[in-house]
Design a protein around this motif. Structure first.
Motif, PDB file in Angstrom:
ATOM      1  N   GLU A   1       0.824  -1.204   0.000  1.00  0.00           N
ATOM      2  CA  GLU A   1       0.000   0.000   0.000  1.00  0.00           C
ATOM      3  C   GLU A   1       0.864   1.262   0.000  1.00  0.00           C
ATOM      4  O   GLU A   1       0.534   2.255  -0.659  1.00  0.00           O
ATOM      5  CB  GLU A   1      -0.927  -0.002   1.216  1.00  0.00           C
ATOM      6  CG  GLU A   1      -2.041  -1.032   1.126  1.00  0.00           C
ATOM      7  CD  GLU A   1      -2.816  -1.151   2.424  1.00  0.00           C
ATOM      8  OE1 GLU A   1      -3.983  -1.584   2.378  1.00  0.00           O
ATOM      9  OE2 GLU A   1      -2.260  -0.810   3.483  1.00  0.00           O
ATOM     10  N   ALA A   2       1.981   1.214   0.741  1.00  0.00           N
ATOM     11  CA  ALA A   2       2.889   2.354   0.771  1.00  0.00           C
ATOM     12  C   ALA A   2       3.515   2.596  -0.599  1.00  0.00           C
ATOM     13  O   ALA A   2       3.619   3.739  -1.067  1.00  0.00           O
ATOM     14  CB  ALA A   2       3.984   2.121   1.821  1.00  0.00           C
ATOM     15  N   THR A   3       3.918   1.512  -1.267  1.00  0.00           N
ATOM     16  CA  THR A   3       4.498   1.642  -2.601  1.00  0.00           C
ATOM     17  C   THR A   3       3.494   2.230  -3.578  1.00  0.00           C
ATOM     18  O   THR A   3       3.814   3.111  -4.386  1.00  0.00           O
ATOM     19  CB  THR A   3       4.970   0.262  -3.101  1.00  0.00           C
ATOM     20  OG1 THR A   3       5.937  -0.260  -2.178  1.00  0.00           O
ATOM     21  CG2 THR A   3       5.597   0.366  -4.488  1.00  0.00           C
ATOM     22  N   GLU A   4       2.245   1.757  -3.475  1.00  0.00           N
ATOM     23  CA  GLU A   4       1.194   2.261  -4.351  1.00  0.00           C
ATOM     24  C   GLU A   4       0.928   3.746  -4.097  1.00  0.00           C
ATOM     25  O   GLU A   4       0.714   4.523  -5.036  1.00  0.00           O
ATOM     26  CB  GLU A   4      -0.089   1.455  -4.120  1.00  0.00           C
ATOM     27  CG  GLU A   4      -1.244   1.856  -5.026  1.00  0.00           C
ATOM     28  CD  GLU A   4      -2.490   1.023  -4.776  1.00  0.00           C
ATOM     29  OE1 GLU A   4      -3.560   1.408  -5.283  1.00  0.00           O
ATOM     30  OE2 GLU A   4      -2.374  -0.009  -4.079  1.00  0.00           O
ATOM     31  N   LEU A   5       0.961   4.161  -2.815  1.00  0.00           N
ATOM     32  CA  LEU A   5       0.736   5.557  -2.487  1.00  0.00           C
ATOM     33  C   LEU A   5       1.853   6.446  -3.037  1.00  0.00           C
ATOM     34  O   LEU A   5       1.602   7.520  -3.582  1.00  0.00           O
ATOM     35  CB  LEU A   5       0.629   5.713  -0.970  1.00  0.00           C
ATOM     36  CG  LEU A   5       0.378   7.128  -0.436  1.00  0.00           C
ATOM     37  CD1 LEU A   5      -0.913   7.700  -1.005  1.00  0.00           C
ATOM     38  CD2 LEU A   5       0.334   7.132   1.084  1.00  0.00           C
ATOM     39  N   ILE A   6       3.095   5.988  -2.904  1.00  0.00           N
ATOM     40  CA  ILE A   6       4.230   6.762  -3.429  1.00  0.00           C
ATOM     41  C   ILE A   6       4.135   6.892  -4.944  1.00  0.00           C
ATOM     42  O   ILE A   6       4.380   7.967  -5.509  1.00  0.00           O
ATOM     43  CB  ILE A   6       5.559   6.107  -3.012  1.00  0.00           C
ATOM     44  CG1 ILE A   6       5.749   6.224  -1.484  1.00  0.00           C
ATOM     45  CG2 ILE A   6       6.734   6.755  -3.743  1.00  0.00           C
ATOM     46  CD1 ILE A   6       6.952   5.470  -0.965  1.00  0.00           C
ATOM     47  N   GLN A   7       3.757   5.797  -5.619  1.00  0.00           N
ATOM     48  CA  GLN A   7       3.605   5.843  -7.073  1.00  0.00           C
ATOM     49  C   GLN A   7       2.517   6.828  -7.474  1.00  0.00           C
ATOM     50  O   GLN A   7       2.660   7.585  -8.442  1.00  0.00           O
ATOM     51  CB  GLN A   7       3.280   4.447  -7.603  1.00  0.00           C
ATOM     52  CG  GLN A   7       4.453   3.473  -7.534  1.00  0.00           C
ATOM     53  CD  GLN A   7       4.058   2.073  -7.957  1.00  0.00           C
ATOM     54  OE1 GLN A   7       2.871   1.755  -8.071  1.00  0.00           O
ATOM     55  NE2 GLN A   7       5.060   1.219  -8.177  1.00  0.00           N
ATOM     56  N   GLN A   8       1.416   6.836  -6.721  1.00  0.00           N
ATOM     57  CA  GLN A   8       0.319   7.753  -7.012  1.00  0.00           C
ATOM     58  C   GLN A   8       0.767   9.209  -6.873  1.00  0.00           C
ATOM     59  O   GLN A   8       0.454  10.059  -7.710  1.00  0.00           O
ATOM     60  CB  GLN A   8      -0.853   7.476  -6.068  1.00  0.00           C
ATOM     61  CG  GLN A   8      -2.043   8.402  -6.292  1.00  0.00           C
ATOM     62  CD  GLN A   8      -3.155   8.135  -5.281  1.00  0.00           C
ATOM     63  OE1 GLN A   8      -3.137   7.132  -4.582  1.00  0.00           O
ATOM     64  NE2 GLN A   8      -4.109   9.034  -5.215  1.00  0.00           N
ATOM     65  N   ILE A   9       1.536   9.501  -5.812  1.00  0.00           N
ATOM     66  CA  ILE A   9       2.031  10.861  -5.614  1.00  0.00           C
ATOM     67  C   ILE A   9       2.989  11.259  -6.734  1.00  0.00           C
ATOM     68  O   ILE A   9       2.941  12.379  -7.258  1.00  0.00           O
ATOM     69  CB  ILE A   9       2.716  10.979  -4.235  1.00  0.00           C
ATOM     70  CG1 ILE A   9       1.681  10.810  -3.116  1.00  0.00           C
ATOM     71  CG2 ILE A   9       3.443  12.318  -4.089  1.00  0.00           C
ATOM     72  CD1 ILE A   9       2.290  10.755  -1.731  1.00  0.00           C
ATOM     73  N   ASN A  10       3.854  10.325  -7.143  1.00  0.00           N
ATOM     74  CA  ASN A  10       4.803  10.614  -8.224  1.00  0.00           C
ATOM     75  C   ASN A  10       4.090  10.870  -9.548  1.00  0.00           C
ATOM     76  O   ASN A  10       4.485  11.739 -10.330  1.00  0.00           O
ATOM     77  CB  ASN A  10       5.799   9.463  -8.364  1.00  0.00           C
ATOM     78  CG  ASN A  10       6.778   9.385  -7.204  1.00  0.00           C
ATOM     79  OD1 ASN A  10       7.023  10.391  -6.522  1.00  0.00           O
ATOM     80  ND2 ASN A  10       7.331   8.207  -6.955  1.00  0.00           N
ATOM     81  N   GLU A  11       3.044  10.076  -9.809  1.00  0.00           N
ATOM     82  CA  GLU A  11       2.298  10.271 -11.050  1.00  0.00           C
ATOM     83  C   GLU A  11       1.600  11.632 -11.063  1.00  0.00           C
ATOM     84  O   GLU A  11       1.549  12.312 -12.095  1.00  0.00           O
ATOM     85  CB  GLU A  11       1.270   9.153 -11.207  1.00  0.00           C
ATOM     86  CG  GLU A  11       1.895   7.799 -11.552  1.00  0.00           C
ATOM     87  CD  GLU A  11       0.873   6.678 -11.542  1.00  0.00           C
ATOM     88  OE1 GLU A  11      -0.318   6.963 -11.290  1.00  0.00           O
ATOM     89  OE2 GLU A  11       1.267   5.514 -11.785  1.00  0.00           O
ATOM     90  N   GLU A  12       1.041  12.036  -9.907  1.00  0.00           N
ATOM     91  CA  GLU A  12       0.414  13.347  -9.832  1.00  0.00           C
ATOM     92  C   GLU A  12       1.434  14.461 -10.037  1.00  0.00           C
ATOM     93  O   GLU A  12       1.149  15.495 -10.657  1.00  0.00           O
ATOM     94  CB  GLU A  12      -0.288  13.508  -8.478  1.00  0.00           C
ATOM     95  CG  GLU A  12      -1.511  12.621  -8.325  1.00  0.00           C
ATOM     96  CD  GLU A  12      -2.165  12.769  -6.964  1.00  0.00           C
ATOM     97  OE1 GLU A  12      -1.612  13.533  -6.137  1.00  0.00           O
ATOM     98  OE2 GLU A  12      -3.205  12.138  -6.736  1.00  0.00           O
ATOM     99  N   GLU A  13       2.652  14.232  -9.528  1.00  0.00           N
ATOM    100  CA  GLU A  13       3.717  15.220  -9.714  1.00  0.00           C
ATOM    101  C   GLU A  13       4.068  15.379 -11.192  1.00  0.00           C
ATOM    102  O   GLU A  13       4.190  16.504 -11.703  1.00  0.00           O
ATOM    103  CB  GLU A  13       4.951  14.800  -8.921  1.00  0.00           C
ATOM    104  CG  GLU A  13       6.138  15.725  -9.144  1.00  0.00           C
ATOM    105  CD  GLU A  13       7.450  15.113  -8.671  1.00  0.00           C
ATOM    106  OE1 GLU A  13       8.451  15.838  -8.672  1.00  0.00           O
ATOM    107  OE2 GLU A  13       7.451  13.915  -8.336  1.00  0.00           O
ATOM    108  N   LYS A  14       4.230  14.249 -11.899  1.00  0.00           N
ATOM    109  CA  LYS A  14       4.563  14.301 -13.320  1.00  0.00           C
ATOM    110  C   LYS A  14       3.471  15.003 -14.117  1.00  0.00           C
ATOM    111  O   LYS A  14       3.743  15.797 -15.015  1.00  0.00           O
ATOM    112  CB  LYS A  14       4.765  12.883 -13.854  1.00  0.00           C
ATOM    113  CG  LYS A  14       6.005  12.187 -13.306  1.00  0.00           C
ATOM    114  CD  LYS A  14       6.123  10.768 -13.842  1.00  0.00           C
ATOM    115  CE  LYS A  14       7.336  10.063 -13.258  1.00  0.00           C
ATOM    116  NZ  LYS A  14       7.431   8.649 -13.757  1.00  0.00           N
TER     117      LYS A  14
END
Length: 409
Positions: A26-39
């Motif tokens: 879940e933590a990995t998925e959350l970090i990926q989601q934040i990174n995608e929003e950043e991009k």
């Protein structure tokens, strides 16, 4: 995302994983989601010469995680009871809670505690050949605050009813249902408060009328000259369908699996004979610094009277405490003492303090508690209980001693 902000987010997420609030996936998925929003946001500002950081979700940034743990050595003995000689136990307790503001009006919280399900005991006894210890949901609630002077609680939550001590409510009980709390500053030194509560007591699979409790409590908090204060509240408890049920059974009818002790009056079938509708009162008087060695002192008391049982139907408690308000650093200390008397049919025996003769009614006795700070957020606690039954045929005084190491984090 800026490097410093990214680092802070990673640390926060790692902390949630450490406390088992999020799984690693879940933590990995959350970090990926934040990174995608950043991009995505960087693409939107591309060519403008501007940069834009991704904001951490409000619910995550507002999250508060807190907890405490305890290691306890406990010894107890009942005089002249050959079947219950000295009992020595080492026990542990762990509590962990999370609270977050969902938006300006709504808040959510949940917590876990070491418990096998008993609402009045959050300690687990060591032994049983290194068995794993149970963790239970201690509370899970939603809180709605439409205006600053009123709030609505729903779910399982900390007891909203103010109690000066634990004569009738064990401090570990987190009621279930709904509650409305009001707090209004009527004048500079006068605060009015009130609670209106609807609590679910039991859900029987084979009965149409499930027991519940309606409670009303108005109160007054008055600030006095010289940092003194006086707080007082009255309560009315309207119990429904307590009478006629056996509270030593659980909702499925298993004998001995309920949380009633069985010291209230019962009929031939073992069912409780009264509903225990009651009036109760609480009062507390706080004093300013008495001397350099006693920075804080309080006198307090409680009273309860059941109106549908006509004999042995009152209870009262009187006590004092002084020292520091907490013992969360070296040298800080706190001492308290109270004496109580709770008659047989003054209150349901599945709600009263469990440390006081195992939750029995028909008791009288005293409790002494001492806390001393050993280090920051670490304290030593020493408790002594001495209780007798009011109506008895022999000397069956219970002595109980507890030594605790308490840690907050």
């Amino acid at each position: 995302m800026g490097s410093s902000r990214a680092s802070n987010v990673d640390k926060l997420i790692d902390k949630l994983v450490e406390k088992n609030i999020l799984t690693r996936s879940e933590a990995t998925e959350l970090i990926q989601q934040i990174n995608e929003e950043e991009k995505k946001e960087k693409k939107e500002v591309a060519g403008t010469g501007e940069t834009k950081d991704v904001r951490v979700p409000d619910w995550l940034g507002n999250m508060k995680v807190q907890g405490n743990s305890r290691v306890r050595f406990q010894t107890e003995d009942i005089e002249n009871d050959k079947n219950n000689s000295y009992r020595n136990r080492e026990r542990i307790r762990l509590r962990l809670g999370v609270e977050t503001a969902v938006n300006d009006s709504w808040k959510a919280g949940f917590g876990f505690v070491t418990s096998s399900g008993d609402p009045r005991s959050t300690h687990q006894t060591l032994g049983d050949t290194f068995s794993l210890k149970d963790i239970s949901v201690n509370y899970a609630y939603a809180q709605y605050t439409p205006v600053k002077w009123a709030e609505l609680l729903m779910g399982k939550f900390k007891n909203p009813i103010w109690n000066a001590s634990n004569l009738i409510w064990d401090g570990n009980i987190y009621p279930e249902g709904a509650a409305v709390r009001f707090k209004y500053k009527a004048a500079k030194n006068v605060e009015l408060f009130a609670n209106l509560d609807a609590f679910v007591l039991q859900e029987f699979s084979d009965k149409a009328n499930d027991p519940y409790l309606i409670a009303i409590q108005p109160g007054l908090n008055l600030k006095l000259p010289g940092d003194m204060y006086f707080k007082i509240a009255g309560s009315y408890y309207d119990f429904n369908y307590v009478k006629g049920n056996d509270w030593t059974k659980d909702s499925s009818g298993n004998i001995g699996a309920g949380w009633g002790v069985g010291t209230n009056s019962r009929d031939a079938a073992g069912n409780w004979m009264y509903d225990y509708d009651s009036f109760a009162g609480n009062a507390e008087f706080g004093l300013p610094e008495i001397s350099g060695y006693i920075p804080y002192a309080v006198l307090y008391g409680q009273y309860v009277r059941a109106i549908d049982s006509h004999d042995n139907n009152t209870g009262w408690l009187a006590g004092f405490k002084f020292g520091h308000k907490d013992a969360n650093d070296f040298g800080r200390w706190h001492l308290s003492y109270n004496y109580r008397r709770l008659e047989k049919d003054a209150w349901p025996d599945f709600l009263s303090d469990f440390d006081s003769y195992n939750g029995n009614t028909n008791i009288k006795g005293e409790k002494i508690e001492f806390l001393f700070g050993l280090n920051k957020n670490v304290s030593l606690g020493l408790n002594y209980f001495k209780f007798d039954h009011i109506l008895r045929t022999s000397d069956d005084t219970q002595h109980k001693m507890q030594a605790d190491i308490n840690m907050k984090f």
